[in-house]
Enzyme design. Structure first.
Site, PDB file in Angstrom:
ATOM      1  CB  ILE A 161       7.057  48.277  29.444  1.00 64.80           C
ATOM      2  CG1 ILE A 161       6.823  48.667  27.903  1.00 64.80           C
ATOM      3  CG2 ILE A 161       7.762  49.656  30.157  1.00 64.80           C
ATOM      4  CD1 ILE A 161       5.916  49.724  27.717  1.00 64.80           C
ATOM      5  CD  GLU A 162       5.579  44.634  24.362  1.00 66.04           C
ATOM      6  OE1 GLU A 162       5.230  43.500  24.504  1.00 66.04           O
ATOM      7  OE2 GLU A 162       4.754  45.530  23.599  1.00 66.04           O
ATOM      8  CB  SER A 163       9.901  40.714  27.306  1.00 67.82           C
ATOM      9  OG  SER A 163      10.967  41.522  27.099  1.00 67.82           O
ATOM     10  CE1 TYR A 177       3.304  47.942  25.613  1.00 65.18           C
ATOM     11  CE2 TYR A 177       3.353  49.696  24.031  1.00 65.18           C
ATOM     12  CZ  TYR A 177       3.730  48.541  24.257  1.00 65.18           C
ATOM     13  OH  TYR A 177       4.563  47.647  23.727  1.00 65.18           O
TER      14      TYR A 177
END
Length: 367
Positions: free
Chosen positions: A107-109, A212
């Protein structure tokens, strides 16, 4: 193990393809709960290191989003991630961090080593400059170790472990990874709770941070059983991140020169060393460790295998630089190995004031 909250809508999605028109009988809820517990048992066995599995309305929203609305992009994340999965999970386990934190990088990148956010966070684990330096990742005009999957995963694992030790919760550790430790400390103080969901209800977390953890849980749930959600991934992954080892080489050497000496194809070392921005080892270093396929580092030590150096590495540097959020003129000058006075003179600046999006000349065009 925490109490599981599994609404009917979630059961419908878990039971089969989210976009299929075929009607299937739903499995019993206790069967699904058992599947989740079995999967959790594969994570680090110590109870304190388990990430609680919770499916609630917020998580369900992101399951719907990933499985339906953002389906094509999410499938690309799943496929790209499989290349790095074994490597990332092994490093997380080494640091006693739950293996399923792998999905945090998703989910970050989306597992893109060149990913850069609007806040100038970089790499698979999206480290900002300051946090990257705090966890030992060097950055210069030639080098950004935040792009190195191996180094960045070691750093992310240590950072997450430190956050878990402070907050006592993997949910709060993830929240702090996203928003910063200071904001989570403040949220705990104002909300008078160390329960992530309570802090969400009290609206003391930033909007992005509130989503998040649910995004992580949704990615985790789908990633566990992608076929249940209609994602048709290959049973056998053709390509995985190779076993590598460190090789010490001189500074100012191009990766293709190293590949030539090792008898490898040109450009074959670049994917293993995406942190070498211009494809050369940093000229400011006498020696530097790069990644090469396992078993080949010893060849570079042989005296009959000299490595030719790049004679004018500065010629590889860009002439201009676009200012990003968090940049300072002094930091830009240091990064491009130019004095602050020279940088100001090149750009006709009377002060240190700069703005996001500004294009600065960082070396003369004729060099």
């Amino acid at each position: 193990m925490s109490v599981l909250f599994i609404p009917i809508a979630a059961l419908a999605l878990i039971s089969g393809c989210a976009t299929s028109s075929a009607i299937r009988p739903l499995p019993k809820p206790e069967v699904i709960a058992s599947d989740i517990r079995d999967a959790d048992a594969q994570v680090e066995p110590e109870p304190h290191s388990e990430v609680p599995m919770e499916i609630n309305e917020d998580v369900q929203k992101w399951i719907d989003y990933f499985a339906i609305k953002d389906r094509v992009r999410f499938e690309s994340f799943l496929l790209r991630g499989e290349y790095y999965r074994e490597t990332i999970e092994a490093i997380l386990t080494e640091h006693q961090v739950p293996r399923d934190m792998y999905y945090l990088a998703m989910i970050e990148s989306g597992f893109m080593t060149q990913a850069t956010s609007h806040a100038s966070a970089v790499g698979v684990w999206q480290f900002i400059r300051a946090t990257g330096r705090r966890y030992g990742m060097r950055q210069s005009a030639y080098l950004d170790e935040r792009r190195d999957v191996i180094q960045a995963t070691h750093a992310a694992a240590r950072y997450l472990r430190d956050l878990h030790q402070e907050f006592g919760s993997w949910y709060l550790a993830m929240a702090a990874y996203n928003a910063g430790e200071g904001r989570i400390r403040r949220a705990i103080r104002i909300g008078r709770s160390r329960d992530f969901w309570v802090l969400v209800q009290k609206r003391v977390l930033p909007r992005e941070t509130k989503n998040y953890v649910p995004k992580f849980l949704a990615a985790w749930i789908i990633g566990r059983k992608p076929a249940k959600f209609g994602f048709e991934l290959p049973e056998q992954i053709e390509s995985r991140y190779p076993n590598v080892e460190k090789a010490t080489v001189p500074g100012s050497v191009h990766l293709n020169e190293i590949a030539r000496v090792l008898g490898l194809e040109p450009n074959s070392l670049a994917p293993l060393n995406p942190h070498l921005i211009h494809g050369i080892t940093p000229p400011e270093k006498t020696t530097y460790d790069i990644w090469v396929p396992q078993g080949q580092a010893a060849q570079l030590l042989a005296p009959e295998m000299p490595l030719a150096r790049v004679t004018n590495p500065a010629a590889l540097l860009p002439v201009r630089y676009r200012v990003r959020t968090g940049d300072t003129l002094e930091a830009i000058a240091k990064r491009h190995r130019i004095s602050l006075a020279s940088l100001k003179r090149l750009n006709g600046l009377d002060s240190d004031r700069i703005y996001r999006g500004q294009s600065l000349k960082v070396r003369p065009s004729s060099s």
